[in-house]
Design an enzyme around this catalytic site. Structure first.
Site, PDB file in Angstrom:
ATOM      1  N   SER A   1      -9.338   2.363  -0.251  1.00  0.00           N
ATOM      2  CA  SER A   1      -8.341   1.333   0.047  1.00  0.00           C
ATOM      3  C   SER A   1      -7.086   1.627  -0.744  1.00  0.00           C
ATOM      4  O   SER A   1      -7.157   2.115  -1.884  1.00  0.00           O
ATOM      5  CB  SER A   1      -8.843  -0.065  -0.331  1.00  0.00           C
ATOM      6  OG  SER A   1      -9.761  -0.539   0.620  1.00  0.00           O
TER       7      SER A   1
ATOM      8  N   GLU B   1      11.037  -2.785   1.446  1.00  0.00           N
ATOM      9  CA  GLU B   1      11.145  -3.494   2.719  1.00  0.00           C
ATOM     10  C   GLU B   1       9.827  -4.168   3.121  1.00  0.00           C
ATOM     11  O   GLU B   1       9.742  -4.843   4.126  1.00  0.00           O
ATOM     12  CB  GLU B   1      11.566  -2.519   3.830  1.00  0.00           C
ATOM     13  CG  GLU B   1      12.911  -1.862   3.600  1.00  0.00           C
ATOM     14  CD  GLU B   1      12.827  -0.643   2.661  1.00  0.00           C
ATOM     15  OE1 GLU B   1      13.880  -0.044   2.374  1.00  0.00           O
ATOM     16  OE2 GLU B   1      11.695  -0.293   2.221  1.00  0.00           O
ATOM     17  N   SER B   2       8.735  -3.983   2.376  1.00  0.00           N
ATOM     18  CA  SER B   2       7.438  -4.645   2.559  1.00  0.00           C
ATOM     19  C   SER B   2       6.305  -3.729   2.114  1.00  0.00           C
ATOM     20  O   SER B   2       6.195  -3.410   0.941  1.00  0.00           O
ATOM     21  CB  SER B   2       7.209  -5.140   3.983  1.00  0.00           C
ATOM     22  OG  SER B   2       6.155  -6.095   3.959  1.00  0.00           O
TER      23      SER B   2
ATOM     24  N   HIS C   1      -7.415   1.149   4.796  1.00  0.00           N
ATOM     25  CA  HIS C   1      -8.817   1.118   4.352  1.00  0.00           C
ATOM     26  C   HIS C   1      -9.601   2.043   5.271  1.00  0.00           C
ATOM     27  O   HIS C   1      -9.429   2.003   6.487  1.00  0.00           O
ATOM     28  CB  HIS C   1      -9.423  -0.280   4.381  1.00  0.00           C
ATOM     29  CG  HIS C   1     -10.803  -0.302   3.782  1.00  0.00           C
ATOM     30  ND1 HIS C   1     -11.004  -0.270   2.427  1.00  0.00           N
ATOM     31  CD2 HIS C   1     -12.040  -0.288   4.348  1.00  0.00           C
ATOM     32  CE1 HIS C   1     -12.315  -0.261   2.179  1.00  0.00           C
ATOM     33  NE2 HIS C   1     -12.959  -0.269   3.335  1.00  0.00           N
TER      34      HIS C   1
ATOM     35  N   CYS D   1      10.228  -5.808   6.816  1.00  0.00           N
ATOM     36  CA  CYS D   1      11.114  -6.921   7.156  1.00  0.00           C
ATOM     37  C   CYS D   1      12.520  -6.396   7.459  1.00  0.00           C
ATOM     38  O   CYS D   1      13.472  -7.160   7.577  1.00  0.00           O
ATOM     39  CB  CYS D   1      11.171  -7.933   6.018  1.00  0.00           C
ATOM     40  SG  CYS D   1      11.570  -7.209   4.411  1.00  0.00           S
TER      41      CYS D   1
END
Length: 501
Positions: free
Chosen positions: A442, A449-450, A455, A470
């Protein structure tokens, strides 16, 4: 009897709900005699399953190909069929030509009532359907075994579908225990339906309800089917359908008869995505039922979706708190139209915050200069609220048949995900990846920007990846392309989601 039907469903390991057994029993009751093949056609079940179902009915003493006296009594009591018009039931459910003629002959009886409906309030996307439409919609409850011995909700009812339902019910089974509830924000509608129900002794209850508020507990998980003609906006439809899910009984195979204005293919796709996400199955789409009186915004027609619930129903919008976003067309798309009088050429603007909010109002009042009632459209403008713009762009990437060794390599995965962020022209803030025992990785790449997350399931050759931003300036597809190629995925699918829209 319902417990017996539920036990039969369990004993047969029948995927279909016990409502299918109800449909079969009604067919045996009204048709008097049904072959296995004809009952399979009526219930949409395979012949072997219908044969097994009949044997279970026989064990209960209800009969097999035709009902015993015990079976007739049990079904009559269960559906409250004392005094039922069996001939009318059969003709309406099996003879399309008779049905069409019956609607023509009976709509005049309802016309008197429907002519008294309040004027449509366009601010809440009201548009009055024709009497013929109301009867056609109401008859769907009969087709889907949702009329007799049921609880029916009309979530918004400026179309008076509740009246049409009660009208048909009295014609077919006057002693039925069916309950019809109308929830609406328009007190004019509620008052008039209540008066009509009292005058004609119809089984209709009305209550004030603003769909933006949580559904009251009194009505939660209470109904067998819901009728709703939602606002013309996607978010409005999502909210009404979410409340419908809250109102329906939790078992599968409940129905929602949902009317929605015809939209572009893109908007229809977005709607159907929402239906799928909520857990609905689209049983059918009727394009020849809904017509409206003077509804220019609809083109005087709309589609009617017959939706069936499943065991995986999830409201799109939770029921815990008040919904604060606008849901009606006038709130989301502020339209204004300039009309010119064809007689004196005087121009007026029609729309929200103007003297006349609709062309119907202007035509009814007439030109303020010469009283002429005919106008020519000159200009039309639409201003959309910021809610129409997505706050984020999210790609859900599913990678199957990947390089198994790579799915276990935490350092290589970290490199690939970082490279993907760079290829999207994102600014990396932080990274964290972890290898699980015995296998699986993971990780997350935090970008300005995010984020990008992953996983892996090496034992299945599968990786689940999220690419979210975003910013509309990032090239997410470059990131997706790089990840797919590096993991050597034999099968890759992606789902694009607008967030915050």
């Amino acid at each position: 009897m319902q417990k017996q039907l539920q036990k039969i469903t369990t004993d047969m390991q029948l995927e279909e709900h016990f409502l299918t057994l109800e449909k079969a029993l009604l067919a045996l009751y009204f048709h008097k005699n049904c072959t296995t093949k004809s009952l399979a056609y009526i219930t949409n079940l395979p012949v072997p399953i219908v044969s097994a179902m009949k044997k279970e009915f026989a064990k209960q003493g209800w009969g097999k190909h035709s009902l015993t006296k015990k079976g007739q009594l049990a079904i009559s009591q269960y559906f409250q069929l004392s005094g039922a018009d069996a001939k009318l039931y059969l003709q309406l459910t099996t003879n399309d030509a008779f049905r069409t003629e019956w609607i023509k002959q009976n709509k005049s009886e309802l016309n008197i009532i429907y002519e008294t409906r309040p004027t449509a309030d366009v601010a809440i996307d009201q548009a009055k359907c024709t009497v013929e439409t109301a009867l056609k919609r109401a008859l769907l409850a009969l087709d889907y075994t949702m009329l007799l011995n049921k609880r029916i909700l009309c979530l918004g009812d400026d179309d008076f579908i509740s009246i049409a339902l009660a009208f048909i019910l009295k014609k077919i089974a006057p002693h039925s225990t069916t309950q019809i509830v109308v929830l609406d924000i328009d007190r004019r509608i509620l008052c008039m339906i209540s008066e009509i129900a009292q005058k004609y002794e119809l089984p209709i209850k009305t209550d004030y309800y603003n769909v933006q508020e949580p559904l009251p507990k009194t009505y939660a998980h209470h109904f067998d089917c819901v009728y709703t003609d939602t606002p013309y906006t996607l978010i409005g439809a999502q909210l009404f359908l979410s409340r419908a899910i809250n109102a329906l009984k939790p078992e599968a195979m409940r129905h929602v008869f949902f009317s929605y204005s015809k939209r572009s293919y893109q908007k229809q796709w977005q709607l159907q995505q929402s239906l799928h996400a909520m857990g609905f199955v689209i049983d059918s789409i009727k394009y020849d039922i809904n017509t409206y009186e003077g509804a220019q915004i609809l083109g005087a027609t709309s589609s009617l979706f017959v939706l069936q619930t499943t065991d995986q129903m999830t409201p799109y919008i939770p029921n815990q708190r008040k919904f604060m976003r606008p849901i009606y067309t006038g709130e989301i798309e502020r339209k204004s139209v300039v009309y010119q009088c064809i007689n004196c050429q005087h121009s007026l603007t029609v729309g929200a915050h103007h003297q006349y909010t609709t062309i119907v109002q202007l035509q009814s009042s007439g030109c303020p200069i010469c009283k002429n009632k005919k106008f020519l459209q000159i200009k039309r403008t639409v201003q959309k609220t910021q809610f129409q713009h997505a706050l984020g762009h999210h790609i859900l990437l599913e990678l199957h048949d990947c390089d198994v060794a790579l799915l276990k390599d935490v350092q290589r995965i970290k490199t690939i995900m970082s490279q993907a962020a760079h290829k999207a022209k994102a600014t990396i803030v932080n990274e964290h990846f972890h290898h699980f025992s015995p296998h699986g990785v993971s990780g997350v790449v935090i970008i300005q920007e995010s984020h990008l997350t992953i996983h892996t399931w090496p034992e299945y050759g599968y990786a689940a990846i999220d690419v979210f931003t975003c910013s509309s300036k990032l090239d997410l597809q470059e990131a997706v392309k790089h990840i797919t190629e590096q993991f050597n995925a034999g099968n890759a699918t992606q789902h694009y989601v607008h967030r915050g829209k």
